[in-house]
Design a protein around this motif. Sequence first.
Motif, mmCIF file in Angstrom:
data_model
loop_
_atom_site.group_PDB
_atom_site.id
_atom_site.type_symbol
_atom_site.label_atom_id
_atom_site.label_comp_id
_atom_site.label_asym_id
_atom_site.label_seq_id
_atom_site.Cartn_x
_atom_site.Cartn_y
_atom_site.Cartn_z
ATOM 1 N N VAL A 53 0.777 -1.103 -0.154
ATOM 2 C CA VAL A 53 0.147 -0.057 -0.064
ATOM 3 C C VAL A 53 0.930 1.423 0.144
ATOM 4 C CG1 VAL A 53 -1.788 1.438 1.428
ATOM 5 C CG2 VAL A 53 -2.091 -1.005 0.992
ATOM 6 N N LYS A 54 1.941 1.069 0.818
ATOM 7 C CA LYS A 54 3.038 2.511 0.898
ATOM 8 C C LYS A 54 3.682 2.564 -0.451
ATOM 9 C CE LYS A 54 3.852 2.431 5.898
ATOM 10 N NZ LYS A 54 5.123 2.118 6.721
ATOM 11 N N ALA A 55 3.817 1.669 -1.138
ATOM 12 C CA ALA A 55 4.389 1.685 -2.370
ATOM 13 C C ALA A 55 3.611 2.233 -3.557
ATOM 14 C CB ALA A 55 4.749 0.279 -2.873
ATOM 15 N N GLU A 56 2.314 1.915 -3.426
ATOM 16 C CA GLU A 56 1.182 2.436 -4.334
ATOM 17 C C GLU A 56 0.909 3.801 -4.153
ATOM 18 O OE1 GLU A 56 -0.504 0.798 -6.964
ATOM 19 O OE2 GLU A 56 0.904 -0.907 -6.692
ATOM 20 N N SER A 65 2.470 10.666 -0.270
ATOM 21 C CA SER A 65 2.445 9.496 0.574
ATOM 22 C C SER A 65 3.315 9.635 1.927
ATOM 23 C CB SER A 65 2.984 8.249 -0.216
ATOM 24 O OG SER A 65 4.510 8.551 -0.683
ATOM 25 N N THR A 66 4.056 10.688 1.869
ATOM 26 C CA THR A 66 4.822 10.786 3.190
ATOM 27 C C THR A 66 3.884 11.287 4.283
ATOM 28 O OG1 THR A 66 5.467 13.020 2.668
ATOM 29 C CG2 THR A 66 7.161 10.887 2.142
ATOM 30 N N THR A 87 -9.644 14.882 -3.960
ATOM 31 C CA THR A 87 -9.272 14.103 -4.768
ATOM 32 C C THR A 87 -8.096 13.312 -4.345
ATOM 33 O OG1 THR A 87 -10.144 15.771 -6.236
ATOM 34 C CG2 THR A 87 -8.458 14.100 -7.034
ATOM 35 N N ALA A 88 -7.327 13.813 -3.596
ATOM 36 C CA ALA A 88 -6.115 13.058 -3.174
ATOM 37 C C ALA A 88 -6.647 11.963 -2.025
ATOM 38 C CB ALA A 88 -4.970 13.930 -2.413
ATOM 39 N N VAL A 89 -7.447 12.167 -1.254
ATOM 40 C CA VAL A 89 -7.970 11.481 -0.325
ATOM 41 C C VAL A 89 -8.438 10.220 -1.149
ATOM 42 C CG1 VAL A 89 -10.045 10.970 1.455
ATOM 43 C CG2 VAL A 89 -8.378 13.066 1.458
ATOM 44 N N LYS A 90 -9.345 10.545 -2.305
ATOM 45 C CA LYS A 90 -10.210 9.483 -3.006
ATOM 46 C C LYS A 90 -8.960 8.500 -3.643
ATOM 47 C CE LYS A 90 -14.589 11.906 -3.597
ATOM 48 N NZ LYS A 90 -15.281 12.777 -4.499
ATOM 49 N N LYS A 91 -8.081 9.141 -4.273
ATOM 50 C CA LYS A 91 -6.812 8.481 -4.769
ATOM 51 C C LYS A 91 -6.066 7.559 -4.100
ATOM 52 C CE LYS A 91 -5.772 11.548 -8.697
ATOM 53 N NZ LYS A 91 -4.751 12.155 -9.240
ATOM 54 N N ALA A 92 -5.909 8.006 -2.755
ATOM 55 C CA ALA A 92 -5.126 7.095 -1.611
ATOM 56 C C ALA A 92 -6.113 5.934 -1.418
ATOM 57 C CB ALA A 92 -5.035 8.141 -0.539
#
Length: 114
Positions: A53-56, A65-66, A87-92
């Motif tokens: 998940v971290k890599a994705e 990701s940090t 949008t960033a939340v949805k992508k994560a």
Amino acid sequence: MRFPNTIPALALATLLSLGAWVSPGQAVQASPVQDSQAHSDQPTSDTWITTKVKAELASTDGVKSTDISVKTVNGEVTLIGVLASDTAVKKAVAAARGVKGVTNVDASGLKVKD
């Protein structure tokens, strides 16, 4: 005073006292602690999921990701952090859901910067 043979002698004594001396052809048996760790699928699986998940997240455009903490328990991924946009939340969340072995994604800990 010099003791050139002291270190090898101490090393040999330590090995013998720990039972590490094995005669040629003698089988070595794993300790119960090592054996139980070798057969534990869940921690390895959760660790693998967290790493994946971290890599994705790291390779997802628009997601820093940090700024996200990832924890996995029994296949359920929890994401915690503050991101720049909805949008960033949805992508994560989508990136985490796309990882094999993920059973659920709890994103209640993901917030958007004010």
